[in-house]
Each structure stands twice: as C-alpha cells, then as structure tokens.
Design a protein around this motif. Structure first.
Motif, PDB file in Angstrom:
ATOM      1  N   ALA A 161       0.829  -1.203   0.000  1.00 37.50           N
ATOM      2  CA  ALA A 161       0.000   0.000   0.000  1.00 37.50           C
ATOM      3  C   ALA A 161       0.864   1.254   0.000  1.00 37.50           C
ATOM      4  O   ALA A 161       0.465   2.295  -0.533  1.00 37.50           O
ATOM      5  CB  ALA A 161      -0.933  -0.010   1.211  1.00 37.50           C
ATOM      6  N   ARG A 171       1.278   3.437  -5.381  1.00 38.92           N
ATOM      7  CA  ARG A 171       1.059   4.617  -6.223  1.00 38.92           C
ATOM      8  C   ARG A 171       2.274   4.923  -7.097  1.00 38.92           C
ATOM      9  O   ARG A 171       2.129   5.395  -8.228  1.00 38.92           O
ATOM     10  CB  ARG A 171       0.722   5.831  -5.360  1.00 38.92           C
ATOM     11  CG  ARG A 171      -0.705   5.859  -4.841  1.00 38.92           C
ATOM     12  CD  ARG A 171      -1.020   7.207  -4.210  1.00 38.92           C
ATOM     13  NE  ARG A 171      -2.291   7.210  -3.523  1.00 38.92           N
ATOM     14  CZ  ARG A 171      -3.465   7.400  -4.110  1.00 38.92           C
ATOM     15  NH1 ARG A 171      -3.521   7.582  -5.423  1.00 38.92           N
ATOM     16  NH2 ARG A 171      -4.577   7.393  -3.397  1.00 38.92           N
ATOM     17  N   GLU A 198      -9.782   1.015  -0.323  1.00 40.19           N
ATOM     18  CA  GLU A 198      -8.587   1.869  -0.369  1.00 40.19           C
ATOM     19  C   GLU A 198      -7.758   1.553  -1.619  1.00 40.19           C
ATOM     20  O   GLU A 198      -7.187   2.463  -2.234  1.00 40.19           O
ATOM     21  CB  GLU A 198      -7.763   1.661   0.899  1.00 40.19           C
ATOM     22  CG  GLU A 198      -8.430   2.201   2.159  1.00 40.19           C
ATOM     23  CD  GLU A 198      -7.702   1.788   3.426  1.00 40.19           C
ATOM     24  OE1 GLU A 198      -6.755   0.954   3.337  1.00 40.19           O
ATOM     25  OE2 GLU A 198      -8.074   2.278   4.522  1.00 40.19           O
ATOM     26  N   LEU A 232      -6.669   3.946  -5.312  1.00 39.64           N
ATOM     27  CA  LEU A 232      -5.295   4.246  -5.721  1.00 39.64           C
ATOM     28  C   LEU A 232      -5.214   4.721  -7.164  1.00 39.64           C
ATOM     29  O   LEU A 232      -4.242   5.382  -7.545  1.00 39.64           O
ATOM     30  CB  LEU A 232      -4.418   2.993  -5.551  1.00 39.64           C
ATOM     31  CG  LEU A 232      -4.083   2.578  -4.129  1.00 39.64           C
ATOM     32  CD1 LEU A 232      -3.411   1.208  -4.103  1.00 39.64           C
ATOM     33  CD2 LEU A 232      -3.166   3.622  -3.462  1.00 39.64           C
TER      34      LEU A 232
END
Length: 214
Positions: A169, A173, A209, A213
């Motif tokens: 996580a 990105r 979540e 992204l």
C-alpha cells in the motif's frame, strides 16, 4: 469497467478492472467465499487465488460457483497441468511466476488469459513471441522496481505490466504512476491475520482503499 458475465476475457481486461489484483493464499475452503464477497463489496473483482496450497483449486471452484460478482483466477501457474486444472475448477484467468511456451499454449487451449511472469528483456521477448503483451513483472521490487520498468518502456513501448512482489500500500502509487503499468498485484488486501479471524470488514476496507489508488 464492466466485467463480462461469461466467455473469455483478455489479459488487458483482467489488468484494467482495478488498480490492484489481490494475491490470495488460502488453506481453508470455508474462507474462500466470504473473502471473495468482502473483496467484491470493496470493488475488487479480479481475484488471483495462488496454487500454493492443497485447497487452492477447491477455493477457486467455490468462488466461481458462489460469488457471481467475482472473477476467480489462478496464480502460481507453473505447468500445463496447473493451467488445465485451474480452468476445470472455474478459473477465468491465469498468472504465472515465469513463462514457458508450454504454459502459454496450455492457457490458450484452456481459454485462460495469461499474465506471464517476467523480469528480464529476454523473458519479455519470449512472451511476446507467443503473443503475450500484458505481463506480470515479478518479483517487482527485487528485480529493479520502478527504475527497471522505466528502462523497459524504451525498448518495449507496446508492453503493459502488472508489477507483483514487494508491492505494498505504501509504494503502489509509485508503480501505478508509470505509463506502462496498468495495475499491481499484492497480498496486503488479504492479511493472514484478518483472514484467519474472519475480519471481512477489514478486507472490504482495504479493497476500497486499493480501488482509490487509481
């Protein structure tokens, strides 16, 4: 993107459905359906169930039969036999840690879109010779991470990647920001402690979540 109800998907459709394909390891068939439902509720539908446990094929079968919103896939496909068994269990895509022409041919014969694992230019060329242009970059972080993917973009402008292996996580990105990356693969959506405890709400939260992204 809408998931086809039936029939063959393309590798790009598998990769493009969400920012993350969860890498799932299950020892207990009873966990498969609630886990898949939790991920689908969070917006993650392409589910890579790795063939690393004796229960894996039965888990794929349970998800395929009981979770209409999920698209069950088989990970850690290492042989022709794995490909055939995954298709028979109801898998609709396959992911391999490496690539051989035999695996590619078996997946085509079984109607499974394949994300072949590659980490070098020679492996990319081998996969492309057999018509595979959407590839799993594995193990992503040990094999050079974003720097290697940037280097691949020059000689392989027609290749799209799903980096897997060390993707979290925290760094997802960074990978997803590269133009030749469509999605990432990761195990953080299905933490072992959450699966063991049946904390499906936590898994749904992690899935939401992950969707955000992109």
């Amino acid at each position: 993107m809408a998931v086809k109800k039936g029939g063959a998907l393309t590798p790009l459709e598998v990769m493009d459905d969400a920012a993350v394909i969860p890498v799932i390891v299950l020892d207990d068939v009873a966990q498969a359906v609630p886990l898949a439902r939790a991920l689908v509720e969070g917006g993650i539908r392409m589910l890579e169930v790795t063939l690393r446990t004796p229960a894996a094929l039965r888990c794929i079968e349970a998800i395929a039969e009981q979770v209409p919103g999920a698209v069950a896939g088989a990970g850690t496909v290492r042989s022709e036999e794995d490909a055939r068994a995954a298709a028979a269990a109801g898998a609709r895509f396959a992911v391999s840690p490496g690539y051989t022409p035999l695996i590619g041919a078996a997946c085509r014969q079984a109607g499974l879109p394949l994300l072949p694992g590659v980490s070098t230019g020679s492996e990319i060329l081998l996969a492309q010779q057999d018509g595979w242009n959407e590839l799993k970059f594995f193990p992503a972080v040990p094999a050079g991470g974003t720097a290697m993917l940037k280097a691949f973009a020059g000689p392989f402008p027609d290749v799209r990647f799903c980096p897997t292996g060390g993707v979290t996580a925290a760094n997802a990105r960074e990978f997803l920001g590269l133009p030749n990356v469509v999605c990432v693969g990761g195990s953080w959506l299905t933490p072992a402690d959450a699966v063991k405890a049946g904390d499906w709400g936590r898994i749904t939260k992690l899935a939401r979540e992950a969707v955000a992204l992109r």
